[in-house]
Design a protein around this motif. Structure first.
Motif, PDB file in Angstrom:
ATOM      1  N   GLU A   1       0.773  -1.228  -0.004  1.00 59.53           N
ATOM      2  CA  GLU A   1      -0.093  -0.142  -0.064  1.00 59.53           C
ATOM      3  C   GLU A   1       0.858   1.249  -0.018  1.00 59.53           C
ATOM      4  O   GLU A   1       0.474   2.319  -0.597  1.00 59.53           O
ATOM      5  CB  GLU A   1      -0.911   0.093   1.430  1.00 59.53           C
ATOM      6  N   ALA A   2       1.925   1.208   1.016  1.00 63.73           N
ATOM      7  CA  ALA A   2       2.821   2.363   0.863  1.00 63.73           C
ATOM      8  C   ALA A   2       3.409   2.765  -0.397  1.00 63.73           C
ATOM      9  O   ALA A   2       3.533   4.034  -0.697  1.00 63.73           O
ATOM     10  CB  ALA A   2       4.073   2.200   2.052  1.00 63.73           C
ATOM     11  N   PHE A   3       3.453   1.898  -1.357  1.00 59.64           N
ATOM     12  CA  PHE A   3       4.251   2.379  -2.693  1.00 59.64           C
ATOM     13  C   PHE A   3       3.331   3.133  -3.644  1.00 59.64           C
ATOM     14  O   PHE A   3       3.850   3.964  -4.361  1.00 59.64           O
ATOM     15  CB  PHE A   3       4.582   1.050  -3.347  1.00 59.64           C
ATOM     16  N   HIS A   4       1.834   3.035  -3.109  1.00 60.18           N
ATOM     17  CA  HIS A   4       1.023   3.924  -3.771  1.00 60.18           C
ATOM     18  C   HIS A   4       0.716   5.276  -3.216  1.00 60.18           C
ATOM     19  O   HIS A   4       0.327   6.019  -3.765  1.00 60.18           O
ATOM     20  CB  HIS A   4      -0.319   3.258  -3.950  1.00 60.18           C
ATOM     21  N   SER A   5       0.911   5.402  -2.028  1.00 65.87           N
ATOM     22  CA  SER A   5       0.642   6.526  -1.210  1.00 65.87           C
ATOM     23  C   SER A   5       1.865   7.273  -0.524  1.00 65.87           C
ATOM     24  O   SER A   5       1.626   8.317   0.129  1.00 65.87           O
ATOM     25  CB  SER A   5      -0.725   5.999  -0.115  1.00 65.87           C
ATOM     26  N   SER A   6       2.800   7.044  -1.053  1.00 63.79           N
ATOM     27  CA  SER A   6       3.956   7.706   0.137  1.00 63.79           C
ATOM     28  C   SER A   6       5.084   8.332  -1.136  1.00 63.79           C
ATOM     29  O   SER A   6       4.860   7.953  -2.361  1.00 63.79           O
ATOM     30  CB  SER A   6       4.954   6.422   0.768  1.00 63.79           C
ATOM     31  N   VAL A   7       5.887   9.126  -0.659  1.00 66.84           N
ATOM     32  CA  VAL A   7       6.944   9.600  -1.467  1.00 66.84           C
ATOM     33  C   VAL A   7       7.963   8.774  -1.518  1.00 66.84           C
ATOM     34  O   VAL A   7       8.386   7.971  -0.548  1.00 66.84           O
ATOM     35  CB  VAL A   7       7.577  11.107  -0.744  1.00 66.84           C
TER      36      VAL A   7
ATOM     37  N   LYS B   1       3.063  21.859  -2.749  1.00 60.80           N
ATOM     38  CA  LYS B   1       1.869  20.806  -2.286  1.00 60.80           C
ATOM     39  C   LYS B   1       1.728  19.746  -3.066  1.00 60.80           C
ATOM     40  O   LYS B   1       1.875  20.041  -4.373  1.00 60.80           O
ATOM     41  CB  LYS B   1       0.866  21.753  -1.805  1.00 60.80           C
ATOM     42  N   LEU B   2       1.421  18.539  -2.571  1.00 59.51           N
ATOM     43  CA  LEU B   2       0.974  17.515  -3.310  1.00 59.51           C
ATOM     44  C   LEU B   2      -0.394  17.280  -3.147  1.00 59.51           C
ATOM     45  O   LEU B   2      -1.168  17.685  -2.215  1.00 59.51           O
ATOM     46  CB  LEU B   2       1.486  16.321  -2.774  1.00 59.51           C
ATOM     47  N   HIS B   3      -0.920  16.677  -4.320  1.00 58.85           N
ATOM     48  CA  HIS B   3      -2.643  16.138  -4.301  1.00 58.85           C
ATOM     49  C   HIS B   3      -2.330  14.760  -4.594  1.00 58.85           C
ATOM     50  O   HIS B   3      -1.825  14.250  -5.365  1.00 58.85           O
ATOM     51  CB  HIS B   3      -3.132  16.976  -5.522  1.00 58.85           C
ATOM     52  N   MET B   4      -2.780  14.135  -3.279  1.00 61.84           N
ATOM     53  CA  MET B   4      -2.641  12.589  -3.502  1.00 61.84           C
ATOM     54  C   MET B   4      -3.990  11.910  -2.788  1.00 61.84           C
ATOM     55  O   MET B   4      -4.669  12.468  -2.181  1.00 61.84           O
ATOM     56  CB  MET B   4      -1.423  12.100  -2.397  1.00 61.84           C
ATOM     57  N   LYS B   5      -4.089  10.618  -3.088  1.00 65.12           N
ATOM     58  CA  LYS B   5      -5.112   9.710  -2.444  1.00 65.12           C
ATOM     59  C   LYS B   5      -4.558   9.038  -1.604  1.00 65.12           C
ATOM     60  O   LYS B   5      -3.639   8.160  -1.801  1.00 65.12           O
ATOM     61  CB  LYS B   5      -5.685   9.008  -3.687  1.00 65.12           C
TER      62      LYS B   5
ATOM     63  N   LEU C   1      -9.126   8.942   0.715  1.00 69.74           N
ATOM     64  CA  LEU C   1      -9.231  10.253   0.628  1.00 69.74           C
ATOM     65  C   LEU C   1      -8.504  11.212   0.130  1.00 69.74           C
ATOM     66  O   LEU C   1      -7.149  10.987  -0.013  1.00 69.74           O
ATOM     67  CB  LEU C   1      -9.369  10.619   2.525  1.00 69.74           C
ATOM     68  N   ASP C   2      -9.003  12.116  -0.926  1.00 70.71           N
ATOM     69  CA  ASP C   2      -8.084  13.193  -1.695  1.00 70.71           C
ATOM     70  C   ASP C   2      -7.539  14.039  -0.658  1.00 70.71           C
ATOM     71  O   ASP C   2      -8.346  14.783   0.099  1.00 70.71           O
ATOM     72  CB  ASP C   2      -9.167  13.799  -2.786  1.00 70.71           C
ATOM     73  N   VAL C   3      -6.311  14.467  -0.515  1.00 71.37           N
ATOM     74  CA  VAL C   3      -5.758  15.366   0.380  1.00 71.37           C
ATOM     75  C   VAL C   3      -4.759  16.048  -0.435  1.00 71.37           C
ATOM     76  O   VAL C   3      -4.249  15.821  -1.496  1.00 71.37           O
ATOM     77  CB  VAL C   3      -4.948  14.631   1.574  1.00 71.37           C
ATOM     78  N   THR C   4      -4.406  17.271   0.309  1.00 72.31           N
ATOM     79  CA  THR C   4      -3.334  18.206  -0.349  1.00 72.31           C
ATOM     80  C   THR C   4      -2.375  18.381   1.053  1.00 72.31           C
ATOM     81  O   THR C   4      -2.762  18.667   2.334  1.00 72.31           O
ATOM     82  CB  THR C   4      -3.789  19.642  -0.748  1.00 72.31           C
ATOM     83  N   CYS C   5      -1.061  18.286   0.542  1.00 72.35           N
ATOM     84  CA  CYS C   5      -0.174  18.501   1.802  1.00 72.35           C
ATOM     85  C   CYS C   5       1.219  18.654   1.456  1.00 72.35           C
ATOM     86  O   CYS C   5       1.464  18.606   0.160  1.00 72.35           O
ATOM     87  CB  CYS C   5      -0.230  17.355   2.975  1.00 72.35           C
ATOM     88  N   MET C   6       2.204  19.329   2.012  1.00 73.98           N
ATOM     89  CA  MET C   6       3.723  19.252   1.796  1.00 73.98           C
ATOM     90  C   MET C   6       4.212  17.740   1.594  1.00 73.98           C
ATOM     91  O   MET C   6       3.659  16.944   2.330  1.00 73.98           O
ATOM     92  CB  MET C   6       4.159  20.203   2.550  1.00 73.98           C
ATOM     93  N   PRO C   7       5.228  17.709   0.907  1.00 77.33           N
ATOM     94  CA  PRO C   7       5.636  16.109   0.709  1.00 77.33           C
ATOM     95  C   PRO C   7       6.114  15.752   2.271  1.00 77.33           C
ATOM     96  O   PRO C   7       5.884  14.540   2.280  1.00 77.33           O
ATOM     97  CB  PRO C   7       6.750  16.678  -0.110  1.00 77.33           C
ATOM     98  N   SER C   8       6.616  16.755   2.913  1.00 77.16           N
ATOM     99  CA  SER C   8       6.967  16.135   4.205  1.00 77.16           C
ATOM    100  C   SER C   8       5.924  15.795   5.180  1.00 77.16           C
ATOM    101  O   SER C   8       6.191  14.936   6.078  1.00 77.16           O
ATOM    102  CB  SER C   8       8.099  17.298   4.877  1.00 77.16           C
TER     103      SER C   8
ATOM    104  N   LEU D   1      -7.753  14.971  11.012  1.00 74.89           N
ATOM    105  CA  LEU D   1      -6.493  14.689   9.822  1.00 74.89           C
ATOM    106  C   LEU D   1      -5.195  15.133  10.423  1.00 74.89           C
ATOM    107  O   LEU D   1      -5.074  15.965  11.176  1.00 74.89           O
ATOM    108  CB  LEU D   1      -6.871  15.556   8.616  1.00 74.89           C
ATOM    109  N   PRO D   2      -4.310  14.428   9.919  1.00 69.73           N
ATOM    110  CA  PRO D   2      -2.899  14.472  10.379  1.00 69.73           C
ATOM    111  C   PRO D   2      -2.408  16.038  10.370  1.00 69.73           C
ATOM    112  O   PRO D   2      -2.801  16.765   9.331  1.00 69.73           O
ATOM    113  CB  PRO D   2      -1.888  13.691   9.376  1.00 69.73           C
ATOM    114  N   LYS D   3      -1.466  16.630  10.951  1.00 71.17           N
ATOM    115  CA  LYS D   3      -1.060  18.009  11.005  1.00 71.17           C
ATOM    116  C   LYS D   3      -0.406  18.317   9.581  1.00 71.17           C
ATOM    117  O   LYS D   3       0.417  17.507   8.809  1.00 71.17           O
ATOM    118  CB  LYS D   3       0.110  17.988  11.858  1.00 71.17           C
TER     119      LYS D   3
END
Length: 210
Positions: free
Chosen positions: A53-59, A98-102, A130-137, A163-165
């Motif tokens: 799962e992490a391969f699809h949703s992580s940097v 910022k990233l836009h990710m699921k 969930l569709d989210v936006t955040c900085m890569p870190s 939601l996470p910080k």
């Protein structure tokens, strides 16, 4: 997570076919200020990575020509019936953009909730990501959702979770507070008494021929 990629010199249908026969998967890396880069990846390593799962949703850390860069998995093309990855796309990550990710939702605690434990309700996830936006870190591998407080006659909405910080949900259309999890009450079956036979049948059995 990290993976190793190699430069791909040739492109085209024939070259890609030969590449797959040799056990490699053609791909591309795009985005940022650099030109798109044609790459190839070991198919077996990629196949196992895609199951995580992490391969699809992580940097991801991509090693190419001895250098490591940050990328995101953006698209995977599978063969219709073979266990074969036909092509894969990655996008470069800019640490200042910022990233836009699921991001996957991980539900827990449903069995301990009053809705299930007391009222025997069914808890049904409406969405699993969930569709989210955040900085890569700040990109989380997943978002944990606690269902232990669910009660009969309620639903869990987006605004009910924390939601996470640094992470913000992407809202589309008029759904400002979409349902994430629904609670369905158990079906009550009303049994018909065994002795409630039609009166006509009872009378009919008592009649004889003259």
């Amino acid at each position: 997570m990290n993976f190793v990629a190699f430069e791909r010199a040739k492109q085209g249908t024939g070259a890609s076919r030969r590449l797959r026969i040799s056990g490699r998967t053609p791909g591309i890396v795009y985005g940022g200020s650099a030109e798109p880069q044609l790459i190839e990846v070991d198919h077996n390593a990629l196949w196992h990575a895609l199951k995580k799962e992490a391969f699809h949703s992580s940097v991801l850390d991509m090693e190419l020509n001895g250098k490591t860069s940050k990328v995101l998995l953006r698209d995977v093309q599978y063969h219709p019936f073979k266990q074969l990855v036909l092509h894969i796309d990655f996008q470069r990550v800019d640490e200042k953009t910022k990233l836009h990710m699921k991001v996957p939702l991980h539900f827990s605690g449903a069995e301990e909730s009053p809705a299930v434990k007391v009222d025997k309700c069914m808890v049904n996830p409406v969405v699993n990501e969930l569709d989210v936006t955040c900085m890569p870190s700040d990109l989380p591998e997943f978002i944990a959702v606690d269902l232990s407080k669910l009660e009969k006659g309620t639903s869990l909405h987006l605004k009910d979770i924390k939601l996470p910080k640094g992470v913000s949900a992407v809202i589309r259309g008029n759904k400002q507070n979409p349902v994430l999890v629904s609670v369905v009450a158990p079906v009550v079956v009303v049994e018909t008494p065994a002795d409630a036979a039609p009166a006509a049948d009872a009378k009919g059995k008592g009649k004889g021929k003259k």
